[in-house]
Enzyme design. Structure first.
Site, short mmCIF file in Angstrom:
data_model
loop_
_atom_site.label_atom_id
_atom_site.label_comp_id
_atom_site.label_asym_id
_atom_site.label_seq_id
_atom_site.Cartn_x
_atom_site.Cartn_y
_atom_site.Cartn_z
N LYS A 289 0.84 -1.21 0.00
CA LYS A 289 0.00 0.00 0.00
C LYS A 289 0.87 1.25 0.00
O LYS A 289 0.56 2.23 -0.69
CB LYS A 289 -0.94 -0.02 1.21
CG LYS A 289 -2.10 -0.97 1.01
CD LYS A 289 -2.85 -1.31 2.28
CE LYS A 289 -3.85 -2.43 1.98
NZ LYS A 289 -4.42 -3.04 3.17
N GLN B 208 -4.96 -2.16 9.26
CA GLN B 208 -4.75 -3.45 8.62
C GLN B 208 -5.33 -4.58 9.49
O GLN B 208 -5.00 -4.69 10.66
CB GLN B 208 -3.25 -3.67 8.39
CG GLN B 208 -2.90 -4.91 7.59
CD GLN B 208 -3.42 -4.86 6.15
OE1 GLN B 208 -3.26 -3.86 5.46
NE2 GLN B 208 -4.04 -5.93 5.70
N ASP C 27 -11.50 2.27 3.30
CA ASP C 27 -11.74 0.84 3.07
C ASP C 27 -13.23 0.58 2.80
O ASP C 27 -13.60 -0.47 2.28
CB ASP C 27 -11.34 0.03 4.32
CG ASP C 27 -10.10 -0.80 4.10
OD1 ASP C 27 -9.74 -1.03 2.93
OD2 ASP C 27 -9.51 -1.24 5.11
#
Ligand code: NAD
Length: 285
Positions: free
Chosen positions: A53, A97, A120
């Site tokens: 990322k 995460q 997200d």
């Protein structure tokens, strides 16, 4: 018939180029999109994802802040950090995460991310907005799947789309997004009867089960578009999807490979969401 490959890497490069162009335009207005990624603990797969990322951000000109915390981090400490990033006007997107260590309540942490920074698209507010078709951040994997289907030129409208899997991060949102595109959608899951028969009627088949070789060649309708979300480490140590690729490739019209399919697209869509967040937070979208 040999299916055409939907090249996730090539399409992801195109999506990232779009994100880079949008970032360059924002920078001209003094805005640098910024994504904060929090990694708790030492999970090797998570470390790889987080590094990826940060690399994607670099490619797109997006600032990335990776915050690595020890496994022993308490829920209170993590919530305090999310609170700080939520209040920081320079941070546009916050991503925690997953999975988190067992002593931390994932839901409490996701709920602490303000919806406008939830790039997200996992927070209940974004999920709700997606359900009613309001502006929101679309969850990256399902949004990437739809973009891949659209890249084939096959019109989703009126097609029978079958999604195998009903998780909150893949199966359910994939079904909603396909419904938004006017597909007739069937969701299959571990309690579904006649799953093979249902799959055989799918013009578009999205597999998000997490079992190598779950979708066999005889479950694929000739001419179907097959999107393989699964990532499974096989006994050979390699990554495999949920679809028996060698069998399905002779039946489908289009198919995604694993690796090099949905995975790169998921990452690319995160970049798009981060740029969109920066634009929205500055009143530009
Ligand atoms: P999950 O375990 O949360 O959900 C799996 C789903 O499969 C469940 O809804 C379950 O009902 C269904 N299922 C299980 N056994 C079944 C059976 N026998 N018949 C029918 N349905 C069955 O997993 P997830 O988070 O949705 O992920 C699914 C897969 O996609 C995993 O392999 C995961 O690693 C992968 N994944 C890939 C990406 C990517 O970017 N490529 C992103 C997220 C997840």
């Amino acid at each position: 018939m040999q299916a055409k490959l939907i090249d996730g890497k090539a399409l992801a490069a195109q999506v990232k180029a779009e994100a880079a162009a949008e970032t360059a335009a924002l920078k001209k207005q003094g805005i640098t999109p910024c994504l904060a990624v929090i990694l708790v603990g030492e999970d090797p797969a998570s470390q790889v994802y987080v590094r990826g990322k940060a690399r994607d951000c670099g490619e797109c000109g997006i600032e990335s802040r990776v915050i690595r915390l020890p496994e022993s981090t308490t829920q209170q400490e993590l919530l305090a950090l999310v609170g700080q990033l939520a209040a920081d006007r320079a941070v546009n997107g916050i991503l925690v995460q997953l999975p988190l260590p067992g002593h931390i309540d994932e839901k409490a942490v996701i709920d602490a991310i303000p919806p406008e920074k939830d790039v997200d698209g996992f927070s209940p507010v974004n999920v709700g907005r997606m359900q009613v078709g309001e502006p929101c951040y679309l969850p990256c994997t399902p949004a990437g799947c739809v973009r891949m289907i659209e890249s084939t030129g096959v019109d989703i409208d009126g097609k029978h789309a079958v999604v195998i899997g009903r998780s909150n991060i893949v199966g359910k949102p994939a079904a909603i997004l396909l419904l938004e595109k006017n597909a007739t959608v069937t969701i299959c899951h571990s309690h579904t009867k006649n799953l093979q028969e249902i799959c055989r009627s799918a013009d578009i088949l999205v597999a998000a089960v997490g079992r190598q070789g779950f979708v066999t060649g005889d479950m694929v309708k000739p001419g179907a578009v097959v999107i393989d979300v699964g990532i499974n480490r096989g006994p050979d140590g390699k990554l495999h999807g949920d679809v028996d690729f060698d069998a399905a490739v002779d039946k489908a019209a289009y198919i995604t490979p694993v690796p090099g399919g949905v995975g790169p697209m998921t990452r690319a869509m995160l970049m798009k969401n981060t740029v969109q967040a920066a634009a929205r937070q500055n009143g530009l979208a």
